[in-house]
Write a protein that holds these residues in place. Sequence first.
Motif, PDB file in Angstrom:
ATOM      1  N   GLY A   1      -5.682  -0.983  -9.661  1.00 43.09           N
ATOM      2  CA  GLY A   1      -5.107   0.309  -9.992  1.00 43.09           C
ATOM      3  C   GLY A   1      -5.943   1.142 -10.942  1.00 43.09           C
ATOM      4  O   GLY A   1      -5.565   2.272 -11.287  1.00 43.09           O
ATOM      5  N   LYS A   2      -7.080   0.619 -11.389  1.00 41.29           N
ATOM      6  CA  LYS A   2      -7.880   1.312 -12.412  1.00 41.29           C
ATOM      7  C   LYS A   2      -9.275   1.701 -11.936  1.00 41.29           C
ATOM      8  O   LYS A   2      -9.851   2.655 -12.455  1.00 41.29           O
TER       9      LYS A   2
ATOM     10  N   GLN B   1      -0.250   3.355  -8.904  1.00 40.25           N
ATOM     11  CA  GLN B   1      -1.586   2.831  -9.201  1.00 40.25           C
ATOM     12  C   GLN B   1      -1.814   1.494  -8.510  1.00 40.25           C
ATOM     13  O   GLN B   1      -2.884   1.234  -7.971  1.00 40.25           O
ATOM     14  N   VAL B   2      -0.794   0.648  -8.564  1.00 43.66           N
ATOM     15  CA  VAL B   2      -0.884  -0.682  -7.948  1.00 43.66           C
ATOM     16  C   VAL B   2       0.140  -0.761  -6.814  1.00 43.66           C
ATOM     17  O   VAL B   2       1.312  -0.437  -7.005  1.00 43.66           O
TER      18      VAL B   2
ATOM     19  N   ALA C   1      -0.442  -2.361   0.752  1.00 45.13           N
ATOM     20  CA  ALA C   1      -0.813  -3.257  -0.353  1.00 45.13           C
ATOM     21  C   ALA C   1      -2.054  -4.070   0.005  1.00 45.13           C
ATOM     22  O   ALA C   1      -2.972  -4.233  -0.823  1.00 45.13           O
ATOM     23  N   LEU C   2      -2.108  -4.581   1.243  1.00 42.96           N
ATOM     24  CA  LEU C   2      -3.263  -5.365   1.669  1.00 42.96           C
ATOM     25  C   LEU C   2      -4.503  -4.492   1.773  1.00 42.96           C
ATOM     26  O   LEU C   2      -5.601  -4.898   1.346  1.00 42.96           O
ATOM     27  N   ALA C   3      -4.356  -3.291   2.324  1.00 42.74           N
ATOM     28  CA  ALA C   3      -5.504  -2.388   2.442  1.00 42.74           C
ATOM     29  C   ALA C   3      -6.093  -2.080   1.067  1.00 42.74           C
ATOM     30  O   ALA C   3      -7.316  -2.127   0.871  1.00 42.74           O
ATOM     31  N   ARG C   4      -5.235  -1.781   0.107  1.00 38.88           N
ATOM     32  CA  ARG C   4      -5.732  -1.429  -1.227  1.00 38.88           C
ATOM     33  C   ARG C   4      -6.334  -2.634  -1.944  1.00 38.88           C
ATOM     34  O   ARG C   4      -7.301  -2.490  -2.708  1.00 38.88           O
ATOM     35  N   LEU C   5      -5.792  -3.820  -1.685  1.00 38.81           N
ATOM     36  CA  LEU C   5      -6.385  -5.036  -2.253  1.00 38.81           C
ATOM     37  C   LEU C   5      -7.787  -5.245  -1.688  1.00 38.81           C
ATOM     38  O   LEU C   5      -8.728  -5.574  -2.425  1.00 38.81           O
ATOM     39  N   LEU C   6      -7.947  -5.051  -0.391  1.00 39.73           N
ATOM     40  CA  LEU C   6      -9.250  -5.237   0.247  1.00 39.73           C
ATOM     41  C   LEU C   6     -10.282  -4.232  -0.259  1.00 39.73           C
ATOM     42  O   LEU C   6     -11.479  -4.529  -0.309  1.00 39.73           O
ATOM     43  N   LEU C   7      -9.835  -3.048  -0.635  1.00 39.29           N
ATOM     44  CA  LEU C   7     -10.751  -1.999  -1.077  1.00 39.29           C
ATOM     45  C   LEU C   7     -11.046  -2.054  -2.568  1.00 39.29           C
ATOM     46  O   LEU C   7     -12.040  -1.473  -3.022  1.00 39.29           O
ATOM     47  N   CYS C   8     -10.206  -2.731  -3.324  1.00 35.94           N
ATOM     48  CA  CYS C   8     -10.320  -2.740  -4.788  1.00 35.94           C
ATOM     49  C   CYS C   8     -11.574  -3.472  -5.246  1.00 35.94           C
ATOM     50  O   CYS C   8     -11.921  -4.531  -4.737  1.00 35.94           O
ATOM     51  N   ALA C   9     -12.230  -2.917  -6.265  1.00 32.85           N
ATOM     52  CA  ALA C   9     -13.455  -3.524  -6.802  1.00 32.85           C
ATOM     53  C   ALA C   9     -13.145  -4.682  -7.745  1.00 32.85           C
ATOM     54  O   ALA C   9     -13.935  -5.626  -7.855  1.00 32.85           O
ATOM     55  N   THR C  10     -11.989  -4.645  -8.421  1.00 32.63           N
ATOM     56  CA  THR C  10     -11.663  -5.675  -9.416  1.00 32.63           C
ATOM     57  C   THR C  10     -10.193  -6.072  -9.310  1.00 32.63           C
ATOM     58  O   THR C  10      -9.379  -5.727 -10.177  1.00 32.63           O
TER      59      THR C  10
ATOM     60  N   HIS D   1     -12.432   3.052  -9.525  1.00 28.42           N
ATOM     61  CA  HIS D   1     -12.584   4.308  -8.786  1.00 28.42           C
ATOM     62  C   HIS D   1     -12.060   4.169  -7.364  1.00 28.42           C
ATOM     63  O   HIS D   1     -11.453   5.103  -6.822  1.00 28.42           O
ATOM     64  N   SER D   2     -12.253   2.992  -6.779  1.00 31.32           N
ATOM     65  CA  SER D   2     -11.776   2.767  -5.419  1.00 31.32           C
ATOM     66  C   SER D   2     -10.257   2.868  -5.357  1.00 31.32           C
ATOM     67  O   SER D   2      -9.700   3.449  -4.420  1.00 31.32           O
ATOM     68  N   CYS D   3      -9.567   2.321  -6.350  1.00 31.06           N
ATOM     69  CA  CYS D   3      -8.104   2.401  -6.386  1.00 31.06           C
ATOM     70  C   CYS D   3      -7.639   3.843  -6.581  1.00 31.06           C
ATOM     71  O   CYS D   3      -6.632   4.262  -5.993  1.00 31.06           O
ATOM     72  N   GLU D   4      -8.345   4.592  -7.389  1.00 33.66           N
ATOM     73  CA  GLU D   4      -7.987   5.999  -7.588  1.00 33.66           C
ATOM     74  C   GLU D   4      -8.090   6.760  -6.277  1.00 33.66           C
ATOM     75  O   GLU D   4      -7.222   7.579  -5.941  1.00 33.66           O
ATOM     76  N   LEU D   5      -9.140   6.480  -5.524  1.00 26.19           N
ATOM     77  CA  LEU D   5      -9.338   7.177  -4.252  1.00 26.19           C
ATOM     78  C   LEU D   5      -8.313   6.746  -3.204  1.00 26.19           C
ATOM     79  O   LEU D   5      -7.784   7.585  -2.464  1.00 26.19           O
ATOM     80  N   SER D   6      -8.017   5.449  -3.136  1.00 26.19           N
ATOM     81  CA  SER D   6      -7.049   4.992  -2.134  1.00 26.19           C
ATOM     82  C   SER D   6      -5.642   5.498  -2.456  1.00 26.19           C
ATOM     83  O   SER D   6      -4.841   5.756  -1.558  1.00 26.19           O
TER      84      SER D   6
END
Length: 209
Positions: free
Chosen positions: A70-71, A9-10, A53-62, A73-78
């Motif tokens: 990790g919670k 998730q994270v 990790a950096l890509a998912r941080l950049l895409l995360c809404a919160t 919708h963007s994290c679920e998709l990534s």
Amino acid sequence: MTMPSNIPQVSAPLPWQAETWKRLNQQLAQEQLPHALLLTGLQYTGKARLALALARLLLCATPAGGLNCGKCHSCELSASGSHGDFRWLEPAGASRVIKIDQIREVVEFTGKTASFGLRKVIVIAPAENMNISAANALLKVLEEPGSNTYLILVCHRPHGLPATIRSRCQFLRPASPSAGESLDWLDRISASRAESEHLLNLAGERPLL
């Protein structure tokens, strides 16, 4: 190199990347994160993990605590590899080469608006596997980056990239792990410290191998 599987998730950096990660978070908070990063260093020391990790941080809404939440919708998709604003490029199929058609798709992708209104992220790994036509096509993205678009190149051999590519990226060389850091990390997946030492020796001090 393939995109990490079984994505949690994270996505966190590896322990020996803490200082690099702190710097990246500071740049992001100050809106000074370069639009093109070249992550370079020894193979099998975690550069792809850091890129993810950096890509998912950049895409995360919160984001929370300097990591993706990790919670949302963007994290679920990534995590599932189906995020519309995220591209991970690597040699396709049995090929060892990243080809021009793959880069052309990226050029088209950068011209689109982000689906979630945040950012678009492209990871190319290993970047030195682009053929010369692909590298030349990538110059368009580097010279005219799309709005809120970030390009992360993972590279074991920087001089395998054309100088025109290298000169348009900010180099970032994450710290390689010490023997102690590698062994502490391997202890979590091996049966014993002796097994960790044996594995690390076999892998030539490269823990992810």
